[in-house]
Design an enzyme around this catalytic site. Sequence first.
Site, short mmCIF file in Angstrom:
data_model
loop_
_atom_site.label_atom_id
_atom_site.label_comp_id
_atom_site.label_asym_id
_atom_site.label_seq_id
_atom_site.Cartn_x
_atom_site.Cartn_y
_atom_site.Cartn_z
N GLU A 114 -28.25 -42.85 -0.70
CA GLU A 114 -26.80 -42.65 -0.69
C GLU A 114 -26.45 -41.35 -1.41
O GLU A 114 -27.27 -40.83 -2.19
CB GLU A 114 -26.08 -43.83 -1.35
CG GLU A 114 -26.50 -44.12 -2.78
CD GLU A 114 -25.87 -45.40 -3.31
OE1 GLU A 114 -24.71 -45.65 -3.00
OE2 GLU A 114 -26.56 -46.14 -4.03
N LYS A 116 -25.17 -38.66 -4.03
CA LYS A 116 -25.01 -38.65 -5.48
C LYS A 116 -23.71 -37.94 -5.80
O LYS A 116 -23.61 -36.72 -5.69
CB LYS A 116 -26.18 -37.95 -6.16
CG LYS A 116 -26.09 -37.96 -7.68
CD LYS A 116 -27.25 -37.23 -8.31
CE LYS A 116 -27.17 -37.29 -9.83
NZ LYS A 116 -25.92 -36.70 -10.36
N ASP A 118 -20.59 -36.41 -7.89
CA ASP A 118 -20.42 -35.66 -9.14
C ASP A 118 -19.15 -36.16 -9.81
O ASP A 118 -18.08 -35.56 -9.70
CB ASP A 118 -20.34 -34.16 -8.85
CG ASP A 118 -20.59 -33.32 -10.09
OD1 ASP A 118 -21.03 -33.88 -11.10
OD2 ASP A 118 -20.35 -32.11 -10.04
N TYR A 226 -21.94 -48.76 -6.81
CA TYR A 226 -23.32 -48.59 -6.33
C TYR A 226 -24.31 -49.59 -6.91
O TYR A 226 -25.49 -49.56 -6.57
CB TYR A 226 -23.81 -47.17 -6.65
CG TYR A 226 -23.68 -46.76 -8.11
CD1 TYR A 226 -24.52 -47.30 -9.09
CD2 TYR A 226 -22.72 -45.84 -8.51
CE1 TYR A 226 -24.41 -46.94 -10.42
CE2 TYR A 226 -22.60 -45.46 -9.84
CZ TYR A 226 -23.45 -46.02 -10.79
OH TYR A 226 -23.33 -45.65 -12.10
N LYS A 315 -31.89 -33.65 -6.17
CA LYS A 315 -30.79 -32.71 -6.31
C LYS A 315 -30.84 -31.64 -5.21
O LYS A 315 -31.91 -31.20 -4.79
CB LYS A 315 -30.84 -32.04 -7.68
CG LYS A 315 -30.79 -32.99 -8.85
CD LYS A 315 -29.49 -33.76 -8.92
CE LYS A 315 -28.35 -32.90 -9.42
NZ LYS A 315 -28.44 -32.54 -10.85
N CYS A 409 -31.00 -6.80 -35.35
CA CYS A 409 -30.17 -7.97 -35.08
C CYS A 409 -28.69 -7.59 -35.10
O CYS A 409 -28.22 -6.97 -36.07
CB CYS A 409 -30.44 -9.05 -36.14
SG CYS A 409 -29.33 -10.47 -36.04
N CYS A 412 -27.05 -9.46 -38.48
CA CYS A 412 -27.37 -9.09 -39.86
C CYS A 412 -28.04 -7.74 -40.00
O CYS A 412 -28.25 -7.27 -41.12
CB CYS A 412 -28.23 -10.17 -40.51
SG CYS A 412 -29.92 -10.25 -39.86
N CYS A 426 -34.78 -12.33 -34.50
CA CYS A 426 -34.35 -11.66 -35.72
C CYS A 426 -35.32 -11.99 -36.85
O CYS A 426 -35.64 -13.16 -37.09
CB CYS A 426 -32.94 -12.10 -36.08
SG CYS A 426 -32.42 -11.62 -37.74
N CYS A 432 -29.82 -14.09 -42.22
CA CYS A 432 -28.99 -13.94 -41.02
C CYS A 432 -27.97 -15.06 -40.92
O CYS A 432 -28.33 -16.25 -40.93
CB CYS A 432 -29.88 -13.91 -39.77
SG CYS A 432 -28.94 -13.61 -38.25
#
Length: 675
Positions: A114, A116, A118, A226, A315, A409, A412, A426, A432
């Site tokens: 069946e 699926k 969303d 379902y 999917k 970085c 920092c 980093c 940081c």
Amino acid sequence: MTRDAADARAAELRAALDYHNHRYYVLDDPEISDAEYDRLFAELVALERARPDLARPDSPTQRVGARPSTAFVPVVHGQAMLSLANVFSEQELADFDRRVRERLGHDDVIYVAEPKLDGLAVSLRYEDGLLVRAATRGDGTTGEDVTANVRTIRTCPLRLQSAAPPRVLEVRGEVYMPRDGFLRLNEMQVAQGGKPFANPRNAAAGSLRQLDPTISAQRPLRLFCYGVGDWSGGDAPRTQERLLTCLADFGLPVNPERRVVTGYEGCLRYYADLGRRRGELAYEIDGVVYKVNEVAEQRLLGELSRTPRWAVAHKFPAEEAVTQVVRIDVQVGRTGALTPVAVLTPVAVGGVMVSHATLHNPDELARKDVRIGDWVSVRRAGDVIPEIVGVVLDKRPDDAKPFRFPDRCPVCGSPVVRDQGVVARCAGGLVCQAQRRQTIRHFASRRALDMEGVGDKLVEQLVDGGLVETVTDLFKLTVSDLAGLERMGERSATKVTQAIAASRVTTFPRFLYALGIPEVGEATARALAQHFASLEALMAADEHELTAVPDVGPVVAHAIAVFFSEPHNRAVIAGLQAAGVRWPALERPARGPLSGKTVVLTGTLEGMTREQARAALEGLGAKVVSSVSPRTDFVVAGRDPGSKVKRAREYGVPVIDEQGLRAWLGKGPVTDDAS
């Protein structure tokens, strides 16, 4: 109108309205006009107003009327609402079918396939046919009571259409919003000055979780059922297909697109057919669900902790769209990893407006050669995380600018090092700001300095409250600092400060591990401690000297050297030493009888902990690792050893038990920490 006549007429109107509701909302096949339906509805409303005793909770007029809720009450599901495992390819589907066949012991398994949807998973509880409660899935064990809101969904019957319904029927289903309803809702949102919903799934979830059910009633929500979590009283169906037919007979909406298919080939044919018609459906779907048809076989296959073995979601490939790169930012994660992120001209991908997409790491950015100003193809990986598939080269502008990945970085200013040649990280882990919470949590963790009571929630409060900026600040905390925090009275605060004070005395390997040096786990920290014996010697070592340590290659050596060369990190280390963090002096170990031997520990040891056994073995010069390979010299197996013993025998690696280990070590109590 007499009482009996009013009762009879009200019952007649309720039955007629329920019938026409079902024809209109569930079957999409109305038999009367809207005007005729409205006339019948108005007559029932007038009857119930004149005679309040005629109103019943399952009356069509009662779908809206509850007062707005101030909070959603938790609901514990009688049977957990499991998630479905996902497959994304024909091979993964074939593997699923093979596992099912092997466990059942026969071929040509019958499945129910069946769409699926969303949407948002819900559980509906009917007692003696009457809807008494509806709850969201939540975490699978506990959801939220949304009964008042679900009652507004026209496709959800308030009473089952059955003269003899099950005593208790707990139905599982999906609340969703049709495409046309979603478009109308967004048009209304914009017209009223509101923000449009990103996709039908978000619109459905937001509409169902309104505190005021009158708002839910204005939203075009629908329901497909379902499965069931409970069927008490009466004979439950023996197949999934029969179950869905029974739910439909009860007046519950089930998806008419479902099919009974045979085996892997039948699943694939259904998947291909539905994929071709995906855009023609009235609702969004992101794949197909396959369920073993026989309920007895479902029970035989059983479940894992979160997913059933008898069902899987196949999917559809992620939908893609083309848009333009506005700029490329670099985000610093909680572990110091630098991730390039493309800022895009917003575009709808799979029903969601996407304005950012990850480029994963510097190598991926270079491989795809994404430039500022490029037109790129974007998809939602797994229909969730937006990512750039590639550049549309024939649309590349002449002024598209290559992106230069930073060597410092952006948060920092510390140097950026490459993590195993893939991830840029980093090096300023101790200072940081982006890494602050993760650094402090790691520093205080059990295997590091073991500050009991300094957990995730307390660290969050300490950082957010400005009490701790670097790990050195932990040793400055007072009872009064902590006592004012949430869930932290004076007694608890005293215990935490005592635990922090006790952690000042540690071991050299623990201290090195606590610093969170990139690529330095517990094993590498022990190897560094044993090799250099002092922090001063380690901090003064260059990359060539570092590679002399077992298992420290060029990449790890570079990360260590950069970490200790960073002035901010050295300042924090000096601050820790000034705060009294110390450990017993170590001597460089002499070669032991197990020098050069590789050992794996597995299972539960009775007379010693795994850490004690590791320390004893390393004290004799052995290298203790976590996985078995042909280069392993022997495996020590305790109780319930698992698959490592099997793998050792496959490689011809000797396996000894705890008694053999103790005799071999000449036990003797084992000290708690050899380092």
